[in-house]
Design a protein around this motif. Structure first.
Motif, short mmCIF file in Angstrom:
data_model
loop_
_atom_site.label_atom_id
_atom_site.label_comp_id
_atom_site.label_asym_id
_atom_site.label_seq_id
_atom_site.Cartn_x
_atom_site.Cartn_y
_atom_site.Cartn_z
N ILE A 166 -15.26 -25.54 16.80
CA ILE A 166 -14.44 -26.99 16.46
C ILE A 166 -14.82 -27.52 15.51
N ASP A 167 -13.73 -27.78 14.98
CA ASP A 167 -13.72 -28.68 13.45
C ASP A 167 -13.07 -29.72 13.92
N LEU A 168 -13.75 -31.45 14.28
CA LEU A 168 -13.32 -32.68 14.97
C LEU A 168 -12.71 -33.57 13.91
N ASP A 169 -12.86 -32.65 12.19
CA ASP A 169 -12.61 -33.03 11.01
C ASP A 169 -11.13 -32.96 10.84
N LYS A 170 -10.93 -31.10 11.28
CA LYS A 170 -8.93 -31.13 11.20
C LYS A 170 -9.07 -31.58 12.45
N ILE A 171 -9.54 -31.74 13.12
CA ILE A 171 -8.17 -32.02 14.63
C ILE A 171 -8.47 -33.61 14.29
N ARG A 172 -9.02 -34.18 13.81
CA ARG A 172 -8.84 -35.93 12.97
C ARG A 172 -7.43 -36.01 12.55
N LEU A 220 -15.43 -35.33 22.49
CA LEU A 220 -15.29 -35.08 21.41
C LEU A 220 -14.14 -34.61 20.68
N VAL A 221 -13.49 -33.88 21.80
CA VAL A 221 -11.44 -33.72 20.82
C VAL A 221 -11.14 -34.83 21.42
N ALA A 222 -11.18 -35.90 22.28
CA ALA A 222 -10.62 -36.45 22.39
C ALA A 222 -10.59 -38.30 21.27
N ARG A 223 -12.09 -38.14 21.27
CA ARG A 223 -12.51 -39.11 20.09
C ARG A 223 -12.05 -38.98 18.57
N ALA A 224 -12.23 -37.51 18.09
CA ALA A 224 -11.25 -37.24 17.04
C ALA A 224 -10.03 -37.35 17.12
N MET A 225 -8.33 -37.54 18.07
CA MET A 225 -7.66 -37.55 18.16
C MET A 225 -7.40 -39.02 18.19
N LEU A 226 -8.44 -40.04 18.95
CA LEU A 226 -8.21 -41.44 18.76
C LEU A 226 -8.79 -41.55 16.98
N ALA A 227 -9.66 -41.03 16.62
CA ALA A 227 -9.83 -41.65 14.79
C ALA A 227 -9.24 -41.12 14.49
N HIS A 269 -3.54 -28.44 9.56
CA HIS A 269 -5.09 -27.35 9.85
C HIS A 269 -4.74 -26.58 10.75
N LEU A 270 -4.17 -24.69 10.96
CA LEU A 270 -4.20 -24.40 11.58
C LEU A 270 -5.42 -24.33 12.30
N ASP A 271 -6.78 -23.99 11.62
CA ASP A 271 -8.07 -23.82 12.07
C ASP A 271 -9.31 -24.18 12.51
N CYS A 272 -8.79 -25.35 13.82
CA CYS A 272 -9.18 -26.02 14.25
C CYS A 272 -10.90 -25.72 15.01
N PHE A 273 -10.22 -24.20 15.18
CA PHE A 273 -10.55 -23.83 16.39
C PHE A 273 -10.88 -22.00 15.59
N ARG A 274 -12.14 -21.47 16.35
CA ARG A 274 -13.31 -20.25 15.98
C ARG A 274 -13.66 -19.61 16.94
N LEU A 275 -13.04 -18.44 17.15
CA LEU A 275 -14.31 -17.80 18.13
C LEU A 275 -15.11 -16.80 17.77
N GLU A 276 -15.87 -16.30 17.83
CA GLU A 276 -17.00 -15.73 17.59
C GLU A 276 -17.39 -14.87 18.40
N ALA A 277 -18.03 -13.28 18.16
CA ALA A 277 -18.53 -12.82 19.08
C ALA A 277 -18.83 -11.56 17.98
N GLU A 278 -20.01 -11.08 18.98
CA GLU A 278 -20.79 -10.22 18.36
C GLU A 278 -20.72 -8.83 18.69
N ILE A 279 -20.62 -8.04 18.10
CA ILE A 279 -20.60 -6.25 17.88
C ILE A 279 -21.62 -5.68 18.49
N CYS A 282 -18.61 -29.42 14.51
CA CYS A 282 -18.69 -29.45 12.76
C CYS A 282 -17.81 -30.87 12.80
N GLY A 283 -18.43 -31.28 12.15
CA GLY A 283 -17.67 -32.57 11.57
C GLY A 283 -17.67 -33.77 11.99
#
Ligand SMILES: *Cc1c(COP(=O)(O)O)cnc(C)c1O
Length: 355
Positions: A7-13, A42-49, A238-248, A352-353
């Protein structure tokens, strides 16, 4: 590795700031909707920021989480309140969206008992057929609400493009503005808020054709950077505030057609297959208990073939890098995937952010 949502808080802000600015130019105040992020503080705080002053939530649990984290911004309840929860609603939320007199009366009593005044926005159904009074009931509702001592009517609101897929237009939002004028006349006082919808109203903001509404309740556009009538990107967002990673956990060459007679898949569906010959297939430790696979976008060169509760099957024949068991693939998320990943206890969250 457990599936991980970054979750990229800078991009959400930055997205919140961009949308706040775009809307402010048209006289529209943005309420930041945190429900798709499960009321993540943290997402809410990024919106407020980013400059938003009002947050909106659909669930009491999420609102409690925000308050427990020390967030003091005013909160609006999006989902119609259950009359039995009126006491908690008036304690947690300054304002709620409403369409039933029974609930509004329960809020009035609860607010009176708590020594509070509770603000409401009366929802009008403009045709999407989710919540809202039918317009012919407007006069009666406003008259009834005007009698309640501990309720203050802030104005009218509507919600579109949620159930019926109806697109906001100058015509239908224009009708909301007309109803609002009528409500003011009946209420006998100016009503400060016309709450004209969600992220699906943004194309009108961008085109400069939004009728004079005063508030939008924005979630997906802040979190994922898109409007929601056709999921077009908001310019500059930003279209990539969130990214989901998973293992093979398995990587093998296999035929693209199953071997044997085909019945139902694990979820009762009838699977269909295209014969592409032998393909390189990765199985990832990610499934329907973690995410909505249909709402994931794979990295370039990878194609999602299907999913069960705990397995995601991805064709990686054309993936540009060499892959091995234990490697991680990263996906972009749509609304359904985001909601599920934020809600799933199996998905780890990493921020991050600036916090
Ligand atoms: C979820 C919700 C919103 C936000 O919708 P987005 O498409 O995420 O912007 C706004 N209003 C109401 C009533 C909602 O339930």
């Amino acid at each position: 590795m457990q599936p991980k949502l970054s979750i990229d808080l800078d991009k959400i802000r930055a997205n919140a700031a961009l949308l706040a600015q775009l809307c402010r130019q048209r006289g529209v105040v943005v309420a930041g909707v945190t429900k798709a992020a499960c009321g993540d503080p943290l997402v809410a705080r990024a919106m407020l920021a980013g400059g938003l002053e009002l947050l909106a939530e659909s669930r009491l649990e999420n609102a409690r989480r925000l308050r427990a984290a020390g967030i003091t911004a005013p909160l609006m309840l999006l989902r119609l309140p259950m009359p039995g929860q009126a006491r908690e609603v008036v304690e947690l939320f300054q304002c709620s969206l409403n369409s039933e007199l029974a609930a509004i009366k329960a809020l009035n009593e609860a607010a009176g008992a708590a020594g509070l005044c509770h603000d409401i926005i009366l929802m009008v159904d403009l045709g999407d057929l989710r919540e809202g009074i039918w317009p012919d009931a407007l006069d009666e509702y406003v008259r009834e609400i005007a009698r309640l001592e501990h309720i203050r009517l802030l104005g009218l609101g509507t919600n579109l493009t949620c159930y019926g897929g109806v697109i906001p237009s100058p015509e239908n939002l224009g009708r909301l503005v007309q109803y609002h004028r009528r409500a003011e006349a009946i209420y006998g006082r100016p009503l400060p808020v016309i709450s004209g919808g969600n992220s699906s109203s943004l194309p009108l903001v961008l085109a400069g054709t939004l009728p004079p509404i005063t508030q939008l309740r924005l979630g997906e556009s802040i979190l994922l950077g898109r409007e929601t009538t056709a999921r077009q990107p908001i310019p500059g967002a930003h279209l990539d505030c969130f990214r989901l990673e998973a293992e093979i956990i398995e990587l093998k060459e296999k035929p693209s057609l199953p071997v044997g007679e085909i019945g139902q898949d694990a979820f009762g569906g009838a699977p269909v297959f295209v014969d592409k010959g032998i393909r390189r297939r990765a199985i990832l430790a990610l499934g329907r208990q973690d995410v909505v696979p249909e709402s994931l976008t794979p990295p370039p060169g990878a194609e999602i073939l299907g999913a069960s509760s705990d397995h995601l099957i991805v064709d990686v024949t054309d993936y540009p890098e060499p892959l091995a068991v234990g490697d991680v693939l990263a996906f972009n998320l749509g609304y359904g995937a985001l909601l599920a990943a934020m809600t799933s206890p199996y998905v780890g969250k990493e921020y991050c952010g600036e916090r």
